[in-house]
Design a protein around this motif. Structure first.
Motif, PDB file in Angstrom:
ATOM      1  N   MET A   1       0.851  -1.195   0.000  1.00 16.33           N
ATOM      2  CA  MET A   1       0.000   0.000   0.000  1.00 16.33           C
ATOM      3  C   MET A   1       0.882   1.238   0.000  1.00 16.33           C
ATOM      4  SD  MET A   1      -3.040   0.971   2.680  1.00 16.33           S
ATOM      5  CE  MET A   1      -1.922   1.384   4.018  1.00 16.33           C
ATOM      6  N   SER A   2       0.581   2.170  -0.888  1.00 14.57           N
ATOM      7  CA  SER A   2       1.373   3.385  -0.955  1.00 14.57           C
ATOM      8  C   SER A   2       1.103   4.268   0.255  1.00 14.57           C
ATOM      9  CB  SER A   2       1.027   4.160  -2.230  1.00 14.57           C
ATOM     10  OG  SER A   2      -0.341   4.497  -2.241  1.00 14.57           O
ATOM     11  N   PRO A   3       2.122   5.050   0.679  1.00 12.64           N
ATOM     12  CA  PRO A   3       1.932   5.909   1.846  1.00 12.64           C
ATOM     13  C   PRO A   3       0.793   6.893   1.619  1.00 12.64           C
ATOM     14  CG  PRO A   3       4.252   5.756   1.211  1.00 12.64           C
ATOM     15  CD  PRO A   3       3.464   5.132   0.111  1.00 12.64           C
ATOM     16  N   GLY A   4       0.060   7.181   2.695  1.00 18.25           N
ATOM     17  CA  GLY A   4      -0.976   8.197   2.617  1.00 18.25           C
ATOM     18  C   GLY A   4      -2.255   7.739   1.971  1.00 18.25           C
ATOM     19  N   SER A   5      -2.504   6.419   1.903  1.00 13.61           N
ATOM     20  CA  SER A   5      -3.737   5.946   1.283  1.00 13.61           C
ATOM     21  C   SER A   5      -4.204   4.664   1.950  1.00 13.61           C
ATOM     22  CB  SER A   5      -3.510   5.705  -0.215  1.00 13.61           C
ATOM     23  OG  SER A   5      -2.502   4.732  -0.416  1.00 13.61           O
ATOM     24  N   GLY A   6      -5.488   4.377   1.777  1.00 17.19           N
ATOM     25  CA  GLY A   6      -6.025   3.152   2.342  1.00 17.19           C
ATOM     26  C   GLY A   6      -6.093   3.189   3.852  1.00 17.19           C
ATOM     27  N   ALA A 151     -22.975   7.370   3.338  1.00 15.24           N
ATOM     28  CA  ALA A 151     -21.527   7.182   3.457  1.00 15.24           C
ATOM     29  C   ALA A 151     -20.783   7.688   2.229  1.00 15.24           C
ATOM     30  CB  ALA A 151     -21.217   5.704   3.677  1.00 15.24           C
ATOM     31  N   LEU A 152     -21.495   7.809   1.101  1.00  7.29           N
ATOM     32  CA  LEU A 152     -20.849   8.200  -0.161  1.00  7.29           C
ATOM     33  C   LEU A 152     -21.019   9.676  -0.503  1.00  7.29           C
ATOM     34  CD1 LEU A 152     -21.932   5.128  -2.327  1.00  7.29           C
ATOM     35  CD2 LEU A 152     -19.619   5.639  -1.543  1.00  7.29           C
ATOM     36  N   VAL A 153     -21.732  10.409   0.327  1.00  3.43           N
ATOM     37  CA  VAL A 153     -22.081  11.801  -0.004  1.00  3.43           C
ATOM     38  C   VAL A 153     -20.864  12.626  -0.405  1.00  3.43           C
ATOM     39  CG1 VAL A 153     -22.775  13.979   1.066  1.00  3.43           C
ATOM     40  CG2 VAL A 153     -24.260  11.990   1.249  1.00  3.43           C
ATOM     41  N   HIS A 154     -19.781  12.506   0.338  1.00 13.46           N
ATOM     42  CA  HIS A 154     -18.611  13.372   0.120  1.00 13.46           C
ATOM     43  C   HIS A 154     -17.526  12.699  -0.723  1.00 13.46           C
ATOM     44  CE1 HIS A 154     -18.025  10.817   3.559  1.00 13.46           C
ATOM     45  NE2 HIS A 154     -16.756  11.153   3.686  1.00 13.46           N
ATOM     46  N   ASP A 155     -17.895  11.630  -1.437  1.00 10.36           N
ATOM     47  CA  ASP A 155     -16.971  10.930  -2.325  1.00 10.36           C
ATOM     48  C   ASP A 155     -15.676  10.560  -1.601  1.00 10.36           C
ATOM     49  OD1 ASP A 155     -16.093   9.753  -4.670  1.00 10.36           O
ATOM     50  OD2 ASP A 155     -15.259  11.618  -5.466  1.00 10.36           O
ATOM     51  N   PRO A 156     -15.760   9.746  -0.552  1.00  9.39           N
ATOM     52  CA  PRO A 156     -14.593   9.456   0.295  1.00  9.39           C
ATOM     53  C   PRO A 156     -13.570   8.556  -0.390  1.00  9.39           C
ATOM     54  CG  PRO A 156     -16.424   8.061   0.936  1.00  9.39           C
ATOM     55  CD  PRO A 156     -16.963   9.012  -0.094  1.00  9.39           C
ATOM     56  N   GLU A 157     -12.337   8.635   0.117  1.00 14.07           N
ATOM     57  CA  GLU A 157     -11.268   7.754  -0.367  1.00 14.07           C
ATOM     58  C   GLU A 157     -11.368   6.364   0.253  1.00 14.07           C
ATOM     59  OE1 GLU A 157      -7.368   9.408   0.232  1.00 14.07           O
ATOM     60  OE2 GLU A 157      -8.095  11.443  -0.098  1.00 14.07           O
ATOM     61  N   VAL A 158     -11.907   6.305   1.470  1.00 10.98           N
ATOM     62  CA  VAL A 158     -11.982   5.060   2.233  1.00 10.98           C
ATOM     63  C   VAL A 158     -13.437   4.801   2.620  1.00 10.98           C
ATOM     64  CG1 VAL A 158     -11.350   3.939   4.417  1.00 10.98           C
ATOM     65  CG2 VAL A 158      -9.642   5.261   3.141  1.00 10.98           C
ATOM     66  N   ARG A 181     -17.504  -3.217  -6.145  1.00 12.12           N
ATOM     67  CA  ARG A 181     -16.433  -3.514  -7.100  1.00 12.12           C
ATOM     68  C   ARG A 181     -16.113  -2.263  -7.938  1.00 12.12           C
ATOM     69  NH1 ARG A 181     -13.131  -6.490  -5.511  1.00 12.12           N
ATOM     70  NH2 ARG A 181     -12.191  -5.774  -7.437  1.00 12.12           N
ATOM     71  N   ARG A 182     -17.143  -1.510  -8.301  1.00 14.56           N
ATOM     72  CA  ARG A 182     -16.928  -0.296  -9.082  1.00 14.56           C
ATOM     73  C   ARG A 182     -16.168   0.752  -8.282  1.00 14.56           C
ATOM     74  NH1 ARG A 182     -21.915   3.302 -10.670  1.00 14.56           N
ATOM     75  NH2 ARG A 182     -21.021   4.770  -9.194  1.00 14.56           N
ATOM     76  N   LEU A 183     -16.546   0.915  -7.018  1.00  7.85           N
ATOM     77  CA  LEU A 183     -15.859   1.888  -6.171  1.00  7.85           C
ATOM     78  C   LEU A 183     -14.393   1.515  -5.976  1.00  7.85           C
ATOM     79  CD1 LEU A 183     -18.693   2.397  -3.526  1.00  7.85           C
ATOM     80  CD2 LEU A 183     -17.936   4.063  -5.241  1.00  7.85           C
ATOM     81  N   ALA A 184     -14.115   0.229  -5.820  1.00  7.37           N
ATOM     82  CA  ALA A 184     -12.717  -0.208  -5.704  1.00  7.37           C
ATOM     83  C   ALA A 184     -11.966   0.075  -7.003  1.00  7.37           C
ATOM     84  CB  ALA A 184     -12.659  -1.685  -5.351  1.00  7.37           C
ATOM     85  N   ALA A 185     -12.620  -0.157  -8.131  1.00  4.80           N
ATOM     86  CA  ALA A 185     -11.980   0.103  -9.429  1.00  4.80           C
ATOM     87  C   ALA A 185     -11.651   1.582  -9.597  1.00  4.80           C
ATOM     88  CB  ALA A 185     -12.884  -0.372 -10.564  1.00  4.80           C
ATOM     89  N   GLU A 186     -12.403   2.449  -8.908  1.00  5.58           N
ATOM     90  CA  GLU A 186     -12.121   3.889  -8.957  1.00  5.58           C
ATOM     91  C   GLU A 186     -10.966   4.274  -8.039  1.00  5.58           C
ATOM     92  OE1 GLU A 186     -15.797   5.703  -7.896  1.00  5.58           O
ATOM     93  OE2 GLU A 186     -16.813   5.151  -9.762  1.00  5.58           O
ATOM     94  N   GLY A 187     -10.430   3.306  -7.284  1.00  7.10           N
ATOM     95  CA  GLY A 187      -9.276   3.571  -6.436  1.00  7.10           C
ATOM     96  C   GLY A 187      -9.576   3.708  -4.964  1.00  7.10           C
ATOM     97  N   LYS A 188     -10.821   3.502  -4.567  1.00  8.87           N
ATOM     98  CA  LYS A 188     -11.163   3.610  -3.154  1.00  8.87           C
ATOM     99  C   LYS A 188     -10.734   2.346  -2.402  1.00  8.87           C
ATOM    100  CE  LYS A 188     -15.226   6.434  -4.209  1.00  8.87           C
ATOM    101  NZ  LYS A 188     -14.511   7.711  -4.027  1.00  8.87           N
TER     102      LYS A 188
END
Length: 306
Positions: A1-6, A151-158, A181-188
């Motif tokens: 996992m890259s720093p600063g994500s997930g 939970a998705l209102v603010h387009d969260p990263e996690v 699966r779609r949200l994960a594909a977007e990088g979340k």
């Protein structure tokens, strides 16, 4: 996992008086992947999720959500986190649309943008027809869908989801799998807790298993399924058992009767076993996995604990 994500947690602990709810948890939920959080009741899953969401402070260990500590950097972490609890609490006086626009305002989204976002999400979770109904009249499954939209209102990263499929009808469960699966594909980074292991099989990339407040295993779904048990059924079970014994194949007779359980490490092994049995004159009725990948892994871990 890259720093600063997930999401990352190391050595996390949390007690409630004399009860050690979370004793020692290590966890990574990487961006672009769906991570399943699995364990029996009382294993610490919800307590862990509450700490990741910044709603409980850990007694020890370290936690990072989207690169921020939920305790010391609460605003930065929460602004990047979508939290869906297992029970959706509603404001009885608000409609479904107003629930979402109110949450949008709390995240400092402009009213016009919040209204558009609410409309998009209500359509996404198939609640447009109920948008202007009081939230408290929604069914359990409809409230779950509204909770996901919230939970998705603010387009969260996690995304942290605690039993998101609870109360959903079969069609909504399928929609949930496709959406995650779609949200994960977007990088979340998606971390989801559920007791419905068959559903997690179809949506998760990784799995973390908890028991008595501790991490007991963490692996990819692919590696978890490298060796699994298959159930083979024949018209003559005794002939099948004799054939497997002659071939030197390890097996267990299913206690429910009528079939035999065989550990296999690949689909190719299953195909070869079936071909050999048919050539030996065994009238095979069926050959299929004895359960989902995560279910078999979970049950194996439970047996080891005992």
């Amino acid at each position: 996992m890259s720093p600063g994500s997930g999401v990352a947690a190391h050595g996390v602990r949390r007690s409630f008086g004399s009860v050690q709810a979370v004793a020692d948890v290590d966890l990574v939920a990487a961006p672009g992947r769906v991570t399943a959080l699995i364990g029996p009741n009382g294993s610490g899953k919800t307590t862990l999720l509450l700490m990741l969401a910044g709603l409980l402070a850990p007694d020890g260990g370290t936690v990072s959500v989207a690169g921020f500590d939920p305790v010391t950097q609460s605003y930065q972490a929460r602004s990047r986190t979508g939290w869906m609890p297992d029970v959706f609490g509603t404001w009885d006086s608000l409609t479904a649309r107003e629930v979402l626009t109110t949450v949008a305002g709390a995240y400092r989204i402009a009213p016009a943008d919040g209204g558009r976002r609410a409309a998009e999400l209500l359509d996404l979770v198939h609640l447009t027809e109920l948008a202007d109904q009081p939230a408290h009249v929604l069914s359990r499954g409809q409230k779950q869908r509204l909770g996901l939209a919230r939970a998705l209102v603010h387009d969260p990263e996690v995304l942290l989801l605690d039993e998101p499929a609870s109360g959903l009808d079969p069609r909504s469960r399928v929609d949930l799998r496709v959406l995650l699966r779609r949200l994960a594909a977007e990088g979340k980074a998606v971390l989801v807790s559920s007791h419905v292991l068959a559903e997690l099989d179809e949506m998760a990339d990784d799995a973390v298993f908890l028991s008595r407040g501790r991490t007991v295993a963490a692996e990819t779904i692919e590696s978890a399924g490298e060796t699994r048990r298959w159930r083979i059924t024949a018209l003559d079970p005794e002939a099948l058992v004799a054939h497997l014994a002659r071939a030197g194949v390890a097996y267990d007779v299913d206690p429910d009767g009528g079939s035999v359980l065989v550990p296999l490490s690949a689909d190719t092994e299953a195909a070869a076993l079936l071909g050999d049995a048919v050539r030996a004159g065994i009238d095979v009725v069926s050959l299929a996995p004895a359960g989902g990948v995560l279910e078999q892994k979970y049950l194996a871990l439970e047996e080891e604990r005992r």
